[in-house]
Write a protein that holds these residues in place. Structure first.
Motif, PDB file in Angstrom:
ATOM      1  N   ARG A   1       0.832  -1.145  -0.030  1.00 31.96           N
ATOM      2  CA  ARG A   1      -0.153  -0.048   0.191  1.00 31.96           C
ATOM      3  C   ARG A   1       0.890   1.005   0.023  1.00 31.96           C
ATOM      4  N   TRP A   2       0.549   1.980  -1.106  1.00 26.48           N
ATOM      5  CA  TRP A   2       1.183   3.325  -1.083  1.00 26.48           C
ATOM      6  C   TRP A   2       0.265   4.719  -1.159  1.00 26.48           C
ATOM      7  N   GLY A   3       0.130   4.911   0.132  1.00 29.32           N
ATOM      8  CA  GLY A   3      -1.163   6.159   0.029  1.00 29.32           C
ATOM      9  C   GLY A   3      -2.375   5.443  -0.379  1.00 29.32           C
ATOM     10  N   ASP A   4      -2.816   6.122  -1.486  1.00 30.40           N
ATOM     11  CA  ASP A   4      -4.345   5.665  -1.825  1.00 30.40           C
ATOM     12  C   ASP A   4      -3.917   4.891  -3.032  1.00 30.40           C
TER      13      ASP A   4
ATOM     14  N   ALA B   1      17.917  -1.613  -0.435  1.00 32.57           N
ATOM     15  CA  ALA B   1      17.304  -0.855  -1.396  1.00 32.57           C
ATOM     16  C   ALA B   1      15.944  -0.843  -0.820  1.00 32.57           C
ATOM     17  N   MET B   2      15.303   0.458  -0.878  1.00 39.86           N
ATOM     18  CA  MET B   2      13.846   0.647   0.060  1.00 39.86           C
ATOM     19  C   MET B   2      13.312   1.686  -1.196  1.00 39.86           C
ATOM     20  N   TRP B   3      11.854   1.350  -1.192  1.00 37.12           N
ATOM     21  CA  TRP B   3      10.901   2.223  -1.578  1.00 37.12           C
ATOM     22  C   TRP B   3      10.472   3.401  -0.400  1.00 37.12           C
ATOM     23  N   ARG B   4      10.742   4.545  -0.847  1.00 38.40           N
ATOM     24  CA  ARG B   4      10.430   5.865  -0.034  1.00 38.40           C
ATOM     25  C   ARG B   4      10.188   7.186  -0.796  1.00 38.40           C
ATOM     26  N   LYS B   5       9.926   8.204  -0.276  1.00 37.94           N
ATOM     27  CA  LYS B   5       9.586   9.361  -1.055  1.00 37.94           C
ATOM     28  C   LYS B   5      10.936  10.039  -1.154  1.00 37.94           C
ATOM     29  N   ARG B   6      10.897  10.979  -2.269  1.00 33.85           N
ATOM     30  CA  ARG B   6      12.290  11.725  -2.750  1.00 33.85           C
ATOM     31  C   ARG B   6      12.803  12.425  -1.393  1.00 33.85           C
ATOM     32  N   ARG B   7      13.938  12.524  -1.534  1.00 34.18           N
ATOM     33  CA  ARG B   7      14.846  13.190  -0.333  1.00 34.18           C
ATOM     34  C   ARG B   7      15.675  14.420  -1.134  1.00 34.18           C
ATOM     35  N   ALA B   8      16.088  15.511  -0.298  1.00 35.86           N
ATOM     36  CA  ALA B   8      17.092  16.600  -0.958  1.00 35.86           C
ATOM     37  C   ALA B   8      18.253  15.662  -1.011  1.00 35.86           C
ATOM     38  N   GLY B   9      19.249  15.841  -2.221  1.00 40.23           N
ATOM     39  CA  GLY B   9      20.286  15.361  -2.547  1.00 40.23           C
ATOM     40  C   GLY B   9      20.400  14.093  -3.062  1.00 40.23           C
ATOM     41  N   ASP B  10      19.132  13.486  -3.671  1.00 39.61           N
ATOM     42  CA  ASP B  10      18.929  12.334  -4.262  1.00 39.61           C
ATOM     43  C   ASP B  10      19.413  12.556  -5.841  1.00 39.61           C
ATOM     44  N   THR B  11      20.225  11.695  -6.199  1.00 36.07           N
ATOM     45  CA  THR B  11      20.556  11.757  -7.632  1.00 36.07           C
ATOM     46  C   THR B  11      20.000  10.764  -8.516  1.00 36.07           C
ATOM     47  N   PHE B  12      20.158  10.571  -9.727  1.00 36.35           N
ATOM     48  CA  PHE B  12      19.580   9.761 -10.554  1.00 36.35           C
ATOM     49  C   PHE B  12      20.413   9.503 -11.841  1.00 36.35           C
ATOM     50  N   LEU B  13      20.639   8.269 -12.376  1.00 42.36           N
ATOM     51  CA  LEU B  13      21.206   7.986 -13.576  1.00 42.36           C
ATOM     52  C   LEU B  13      20.210   7.287 -14.619  1.00 42.36           C
ATOM     53  N   PRO B  14      19.207   8.293 -15.144  1.00 39.77           N
ATOM     54  CA  PRO B  14      18.183   7.420 -15.875  1.00 39.77           C
ATOM     55  C   PRO B  14      18.788   6.558 -17.228  1.00 39.77           C
ATOM     56  N   TYR B  15      17.722   5.665 -17.301  1.00 41.03           N
ATOM     57  CA  TYR B  15      18.123   4.822 -18.442  1.00 41.03           C
ATOM     58  C   TYR B  15      18.603   5.408 -20.008  1.00 41.03           C
ATOM     59  N   GLY B  16      17.937   6.455 -20.124  1.00 42.88           N
ATOM     60  CA  GLY B  16      18.215   7.374 -21.264  1.00 42.88           C
ATOM     61  C   GLY B  16      19.011   8.659 -21.073  1.00 42.88           C
TER      62      GLY B  16
ATOM     63  N   ASP C   1       6.270  14.652  -4.554  1.00 45.92           N
ATOM     64  CA  ASP C   1       6.285  13.688  -3.334  1.00 45.92           C
ATOM     65  C   ASP C   1       5.287  12.880  -3.009  1.00 45.92           C
ATOM     66  N   THR C   2       4.718  12.244  -4.125  1.00 48.80           N
ATOM     67  CA  THR C   2       3.544  11.232  -3.987  1.00 48.80           C
ATOM     68  C   THR C   2       4.212   9.939  -4.642  1.00 48.80           C
ATOM     69  N   LEU C   3       5.196  10.082  -5.280  1.00 47.08           N
ATOM     70  CA  LEU C   3       5.847   8.980  -6.206  1.00 47.08           C
ATOM     71  C   LEU C   3       6.857   8.164  -5.561  1.00 47.08           C
ATOM     72  N   PRO C   4       6.532   6.661  -5.707  1.00 48.14           N
ATOM     73  CA  PRO C   4       7.602   5.812  -4.796  1.00 48.14           C
ATOM     74  C   PRO C   4       8.930   5.898  -5.689  1.00 48.14           C
ATOM     75  N   VAL C   5       9.869   6.091  -4.866  1.00 46.39           N
ATOM     76  CA  VAL C   5      11.221   6.373  -5.385  1.00 46.39           C
ATOM     77  C   VAL C   5      12.047   4.825  -4.709  1.00 46.39           C
ATOM     78  N   LEU C   6      12.515   4.089  -5.606  1.00 48.96           N
ATOM     79  CA  LEU C   6      13.416   2.892  -5.137  1.00 48.96           C
ATOM     80  C   LEU C   6      14.798   3.678  -5.076  1.00 48.96           C
ATOM     81  N   ALA C   7      15.281   3.543  -3.726  1.00 48.85           N
ATOM     82  CA  ALA C   7      16.673   4.155  -3.406  1.00 48.85           C
ATOM     83  C   ALA C   7      17.508   3.256  -2.598  1.00 48.85           C
ATOM     84  N   CYS C   8      18.722   3.535  -2.867  1.00 52.00           N
ATOM     85  CA  CYS C   8      19.736   2.949  -1.716  1.00 52.00           C
ATOM     86  C   CYS C   8      20.628   4.056  -1.363  1.00 52.00           C
ATOM     87  N   GLY C   9      20.426   4.620  -0.271  1.00 53.00           N
ATOM     88  CA  GLY C   9      21.026   5.690   0.168  1.00 53.00           C
ATOM     89  C   GLY C   9      20.576   6.842  -0.602  1.00 53.00           C
TER      90      GLY C   9
END
Length: 429
Positions: A323-326, A351-366, A387-395
């Protein structure tokens, strides 16, 4: 008294019966002409407002149905608590709760329509109440005969005709003592205002019905020309062009979107004008609306939605539904439409599902590595969604953003042995 040929087009009907004169007349008609009509049953509400009297009304309906061999479904509603919690009057709360039950009845195929006993006088009262409150054109349209969930087969019948039918057929009914309480707007209009107007203006109810008919024609014409919103994930998305040009068409584009979302209640002309004003503001501009709703400017569109009041807890990555919110976040080894695909063997420990955080970086597939905020901007993800999207992150390393994209670090390759699929959707999907 009823148009039996019209009603015979349906296969199953539910009659909303309170025990009062009008609904008992409707029920009596159905029982007397059951061979000409589709199968039907009765819904009776006990609103939790008038104590023993209210319970006695429900018992009366139940016994009458039992004697006639008609199934009766009694529904208890706590209108007082519901209205207090949401800031409604008791009238509004009771109406909203009943309406929700009617729509659910049709949605679940328990009946093709729910029938109520609104008559010509009720329609006239509604029109006058809307006029007194400064309603727009829709309010003058009056009560619809059939709105897709509720059917009102007695809307062309007068109170006098109903009284005559009850007298001739000895139809039993109960009087609701609250009908004389003029602190309720409906009762004040019915008991004080309408009698004086009808005394002064002959044919008032018929004249108001004719006015409503003309108003419906005008509104249908306007609605056919306004721009319709796209409804995606319970958000109405209106192109800015829908809010430019003719003001009336812009207003109806907003009204139509609000109605389709079911959030029209308590939205005033001022709110609608405020929503339209977003067309000239920057991305992320927001208007707060009644009942926890809001409107936001988002990349050439205005989005209308119910603002979810939910908490998002961190969830360890594993296969299954969460369950992630609604919403429901799904991780599966089976492909599904629109799901993101990852190489599960490349997932780092922790690896955890969480909300975004300050300092998050992303290397998108494209693309190249960047801050998650910059990536959101590049992808034109509306600010209210971030702030409602699940972000899969490690650190601080983002590995996937549900619904949107995965990191290059989890890319599936020819030699990948364990592929998992990530999706997010409504609870009942």
């Amino acid at each position: 008294m009823l148009n039996y040929a019209y009603l015979s087009r349906y296969t199953s009907l539910a009659l909303a019966v309170s025990g009062g004169r009008d609904s008992m007349a409707m029920l009596h008609c159905f029982i007397a002409h059951s061979r000409q009509l589709p199968k039907f049953y009765v819904i009776n509400f006990e609103h939790g407002i008038r104590g023993e009297e209210s319970q006695a009304d429900s018992d009366f309906v139940k016994k009458y149905c039992e004697a006639a061999g008609v199934r009766c479904e009694t529904v208890s509603l706590d209108c007082v608590a519901f209205s207090k919690e949401r800031g409604y009057t008791i009238e509004q709360g009771a109406r909203i709760m009943r309406r929700s039950y009617y729509e659910d009845t049709v949605r679940r195929n328990k009946a093709d329509r729910v029938l109520t006993a609104h008559h010509k006088g009720d329609n006239a009262e509604s029109i006058m109440m809307h006029i007194a409150r400064g309603s727009g054109l829709k309010g003058i349209c009056g009560i619809p005969m059939d709105d897709g969930a509720v059917l009102r087969p007695m809307l062309d019948i007068s109170r006098e005709e109903i009284d005559k039918y009850c007298a001739i057929n000895d139809v039993p009914y109960r009087e609701d003592s609250s009908n004389s309480d003029e602190s309720y707007d409906r009762n004040y209009m019915r008991n004080v205002v309408m009698p004086r107007l009808k005394q002064r203006y002959e044919g008032l109810e018929d004249n108001l019905a004719a006015l409503a008919s003309r108003a419906r024609e005008a509104e249908d014409f306007i609605r056919s020309r306004c721009v319709k919103a796209d409804i995606i994930d319970s958000v109405a998305r209106l192109k800015i062009c829908a809010l430019e040009g003719d003001k009336i068409l812009a207003q109806y584009s907003v009204i139509d979107a609000l109605e389709r979302l079911g959030i029209r209640v308590d939205i005033t002309a001022r709110h609608i004008d405020d929503i339209i004003s977003l067309k000239g503001k920057g991305n992320g501009a927001r208007i707060d609306l009644p009942r926890g709703c809001c409107a936001c400017k988002a990349y050439g569109e205005v989005h209308l939605m119910k603002a979810p009041q939910v908490n998002y807890e961190e969830i360890p990555f594993n296969v299954g539904e969460h369950r992630w919110g609604d919403k429901i976040l799904r991780v599966s080894d089976t492909a599904s439409r629109g799901a993101l695909r990852i190489d599960a063997d490349k997932l780092p420990a922790g690896a955890m599902w969480r909300k975004r955080r300050a300092g998050d970086t992303f290397l998108p597939y494209g693309g190249g590595r960047r801050s998650l905020g910059d990536w959101f901007t590049d992808k034109k993800v509306p600010s209210y969604l971030r702030d409602t999207l699940p972000v899969l992150a490690c650190g601080s390393e983002v590995l996937a953003v549900a619904r949107y994209e995965i990191s290059r670090a989890l890319a599936v390759e020819d030699g990948s042995k364990r592929v998992l699929y990530i999706s997010i959707g409504d609870v009942d999907e």
